[in-house]
Design an enzyme around this catalytic site. Structure first.
Site, short mmCIF file in Angstrom:
data_model
loop_
_atom_site.label_atom_id
_atom_site.label_comp_id
_atom_site.label_asym_id
_atom_site.label_seq_id
_atom_site.Cartn_x
_atom_site.Cartn_y
_atom_site.Cartn_z
N GLU A 112 -2.59 -8.94 3.48
CA GLU A 112 -2.99 -9.41 4.81
C GLU A 112 -4.51 -9.37 4.99
OE1 GLU A 112 -2.61 -4.94 5.33
OE2 GLU A 112 -1.65 -6.49 4.10
N CYS A 119 0.84 -1.20 0.00
CA CYS A 119 0.00 0.00 0.00
C CYS A 119 0.88 1.26 0.00
CB CYS A 119 -1.00 -0.05 1.15
SG CYS A 119 -2.32 1.19 0.99
N HIS A 121 -3.82 -4.97 -0.09
CA HIS A 121 -3.42 -5.48 1.23
C HIS A 121 -3.47 -7.01 1.22
CE1 HIS A 121 -3.27 -1.68 3.43
NE2 HIS A 121 -4.23 -1.29 2.61
#
Length: 196
Positions: A179, A77, A177
């Protein structure tokens, strides 16, 4: 394996730590020169504002350190955007690892920032995307984007096509992202940790 997450003035580091734990890895969150320099893998995540983040890196000489790293580095990001040459966000001169410019989304029809799921396409042949299919969905939150250029290894389309992943030498960057991108994101993190 030593994994270092660069600690700087940007949020969202905790969710990266949790994602690494899910794939059986532990990492240290650090701004210590030697610890980052001696890590096997370095992750440079972040959610925040480009010019203040660059100022923080510059004040601690972390900008020079990141550029000098020779092990695999993954920007996430804001981390990826800071690895580009310039950002319109705060008119920030960035790390210039990737030759791409970071620009602000401009649209009267679409919401800015882009928040939510979108797909990734034109995936280049790189270990980062091993086991990841064209048009896979990933999770994004951003109002600025990296233009398409010579280091683009994947694209997403929102208002216009843009770089959703970049690669140069030992440096990788993803706008999304991993994650928060479910199985696809987990696969990409696994690939970065275990295959690059």
């Amino acid at each position: 394996m030593k994994i270092a997450i660069v600690k700087y003035n940007a949020g969202n580091i905790q969710s990266v730590l949790y994602a690494l734990e899910r794939i059986g890895c532990t990492a240290s969150v650090t701004d210590d020169f030697e610890e980052i320099k001696n890590a096997d893998k370095v992750i440079f995540p972040g959610v925040g504002e480009a010019s203040s983040a660059m100022r923080y890196l510059h004040e601690r000489n972390l900008d020079k350190l990141i550029k000098s790293l020779t092990q695999p580095v993954l920007g996430i990001c804001l981390g990826m955007q800071l690895m580009c040459k310039h950002s319109e966000e705060g008119d920030a001169e960035c790390l210039n690892i990737f030759d791409e410019e970071v620009k602000q989304f401009k649209s009267k029809e679409y919401k800015v920032p882009q928040i939510g799921w979108n797909n990734i396409y034109d995936l280049q042949n790189t270990p980062l995307f091993e086991g990841v299919k064209e048009e896979s969905y990933i999770y994004l939150v951003h109002g600025f984007y990296a233009a398409i250029g010579g280091h683009t290894i994947a694209k997403t389309n929102y208002i216009q096509p843009y770089s959703t992943a970049l690669h140069r030498n030992n440096f990788y960057g993803v706008q999304f992202h991993p994650e928060k991108s479910a199985d696809v994101g987990e696969q990409i993190l696994r690939n970065f940790i275990f295959k690059i």
